[in-house]
Design an enzyme around this catalytic site. Structure first.
Site, PDB file in Angstrom:
ATOM      1  N   LYS A  45      -6.625   9.321  -7.801  1.00 38.27           N
ATOM      2  CA  LYS A  45      -7.001   9.967  -6.545  1.00 38.27           C
ATOM      3  C   LYS A  45      -7.730  11.282  -6.815  1.00 38.27           C
ATOM      4  CE  LYS A  45      -6.251   8.777  -3.069  1.00 38.27           C
ATOM      5  NZ  LYS A  45      -7.083   8.050  -2.084  1.00 38.27           N
ATOM      6  N   GLU A  56       0.864  -0.485  -4.689  1.00 34.17           N
ATOM      7  CA  GLU A  56      -0.196   0.467  -5.008  1.00 34.17           C
ATOM      8  C   GLU A  56       0.356   1.875  -4.895  1.00 34.17           C
ATOM      9  OE1 GLU A  56      -3.483   3.229  -3.532  1.00 34.17           O
ATOM     10  OE2 GLU A  56      -1.674   2.527  -2.511  1.00 34.17           O
ATOM     11  N   ASP A  82      -0.819   6.331  -5.678  1.00 29.57           N
ATOM     12  CA  ASP A  82      -1.893   7.297  -5.916  1.00 29.57           C
ATOM     13  C   ASP A  82      -1.426   8.345  -6.910  1.00 29.57           C
ATOM     14  OD1 ASP A  82      -3.824   6.473  -3.641  1.00 29.57           O
ATOM     15  OD2 ASP A  82      -1.901   6.734  -2.625  1.00 29.57           O
ATOM     16  N   HIS A 135      -0.667  10.882  -2.165  1.00 28.67           N
ATOM     17  CA  HIS A 135      -1.999  10.472  -1.716  1.00 28.67           C
ATOM     18  C   HIS A 135      -2.927  11.645  -1.420  1.00 28.67           C
ATOM     19  CE1 HIS A 135      -5.033   9.363   1.331  1.00 28.67           C
ATOM     20  NE2 HIS A 135      -5.153   8.269   0.601  1.00 28.67           N
ATOM     21  N   ASP A 142       0.196  -2.140   4.374  1.00 28.28           N
ATOM     22  CA  ASP A 142       1.384  -1.319   4.607  1.00 28.28           C
ATOM     23  C   ASP A 142       2.598  -2.192   4.901  1.00 28.28           C
ATOM     24  OD1 ASP A 142      -0.339   0.816   4.404  1.00 28.28           O
ATOM     25  OD2 ASP A 142      -0.192   1.438   6.504  1.00 28.28           O
ATOM     26  N   GLU A 152      -4.016   4.034  -8.411  1.00 25.44           N
ATOM     27  CA  GLU A 152      -5.272   4.634  -7.971  1.00 25.44           C
ATOM     28  C   GLU A 152      -5.388   6.055  -8.498  1.00 25.44           C
ATOM     29  OE1 GLU A 152      -7.806   6.063  -4.042  1.00 25.44           O
ATOM     30  OE2 GLU A 152      -6.228   4.547  -3.797  1.00 25.44           O
ATOM     31  N   HIS A 171       0.824  -1.212   0.000  1.00 24.92           N
ATOM     32  CA  HIS A 171       0.000   0.000   0.000  1.00 24.92           C
ATOM     33  C   HIS A 171       0.856   1.258   0.000  1.00 24.92           C
ATOM     34  CE1 HIS A 171      -2.807   2.836   2.346  1.00 24.92           C
ATOM     35  NE2 HIS A 171      -3.383   2.660   1.160  1.00 24.92           N
ATOM     36  N   ARG A 172       0.779   2.027  -1.087  1.00 27.75           N
ATOM     37  CA  ARG A 172       1.632   3.208  -1.281  1.00 27.75           C
ATOM     38  C   ARG A 172       3.102   2.809  -1.190  1.00 27.75           C
ATOM     39  NH1 ARG A 172      -1.737   7.089   2.959  1.00 27.75           N
ATOM     40  NH2 ARG A 172      -3.801   6.307   2.359  1.00 27.75           N
TER      41      ARG A 172
END
Length: 276
Positions: free
Chosen positions: A143, A67, A69, A82, A267, A141, A40-41
């Site tokens: 955003k 992932e 954003d 993000h 994460d 993603e 995640h990120r």
């Protein structure tokens, strides 16, 4: 005697061939049932989110995808961050859309996480794609796309320029909480799998909604708190998969694996990898 040896040899080749063939099928079957680890990120539990350091850590930790954003700078460049403002994750202030690329990339996006990451810049989407194309999967993603008219076409063009518009094994996925934006991207580049993000709702996801998602998306990615075996089964019955978010504890990883999800956005990639 010679005839007997030839017969034995041929039989041996047949047995070995069958073993390899069977093993290959078993491997493919096991791989197809694998739960993906999605950082995640990037591996944001170990490095500042949405930076090259976090993406590199995700790859080092053997994540299947990471992932990120995507938003747009004042001068129309795609940047990876993000929040819609830079205040939380950099030493600057202001809205992403009000700052040029040069202004955004002059900011320090790492020191807030730890001194060893001082000077980490906000990367562009192109920089990330160039660095990790072919090395790992990337979940993009969109955003707050309503703030950035045309962002879907810009992301599509970045992928086309790098011949990433026809990804093998779903190595590129585009998702958003803005389902209209997902539909727009799907209409522009239908060869790239898309996902709908779903925030927590006490009423769950209706059959009507799932059927609608299935017309333009391959993935339904809800909050982890919404996941149960029934929802996973309903998603699978419509030919879609699910990658819930965001795991930050071992118990959640275990629960999602038991529910049969297809991937876990986390994460901490090791929380998932250590349990698969």
């Amino acid at each position: 005697m010679l005839k007997k040896l030839i017969t034995i040899g041929l039989f041996g080749v047949f047995v070995v061939s069958m073993f390899i063939y069977s093993g290959g099928n078993n491997f493919a079957s096991a791989d197809s049932n694998k739960t993906l680890t999605i950082a995640h990120r990037g591996a944001s539990g170990y490095a500042p989110e949405n930076t090259m350091a976090a993406f590199e850590k995700a790859v080092d930790m053997k994540s299947d995808l990471f992932e990120l954003d995507v938003q747009m700078s004042k001068d129309g460049e795609l940047v990876v961050i993000h929040d819609t403002s830079v205040d939380r994750t950099t030493n600057g202030s202001g809205m992403v859309k009000d700052l040029t690329l040069d202004e955004l990339q002059s900011l320090d996006a790492g020191s807030w996480f730890g001194e060893e990451f001082a000077g980490e810049p906000i990367p562009t989407l192109g920089e990330v794609l160039d660095e990790y194309r072919g090395k790992t999967g990337i979940l993009i993603e969109l955003k707050s796309p309503s703030l950035y008219p045309g962002i879907e076409e810009k992301v599509a063009e970045e992928l086309r320029e790098r011949n990433m518009d026809k990804p093998n094994n779903n190595k590129i996925i585009v998702q958003s909480f803005d389902h209209e934006s997902v539909q727009t991207f799907n209409s522009i580049l239908p060869s790239v799998p898309t996902g709908v993000l779903v925030g927590y709702s006490s009423t769950g996801i209706s059959d009507e909604a799932l059927n609608e998602f299935a017309t333009y998306a391959e993935y339904v990615n809800p909050s982890k708190s919404m996941i149960n075996v029934n929802l996973v089964d309903r998603i699978h019955e419509l030919g879609m998969e699910t990658h819930p978010w965001t795991v930050r504890d071992l118990e959640s990883a275990e629960s999602l694996l038991n529910a049969g999800v297809d991937g876990i956005i986390t994460d901490y990639p090791d929380y998932v990898n250590d349990r698969k």
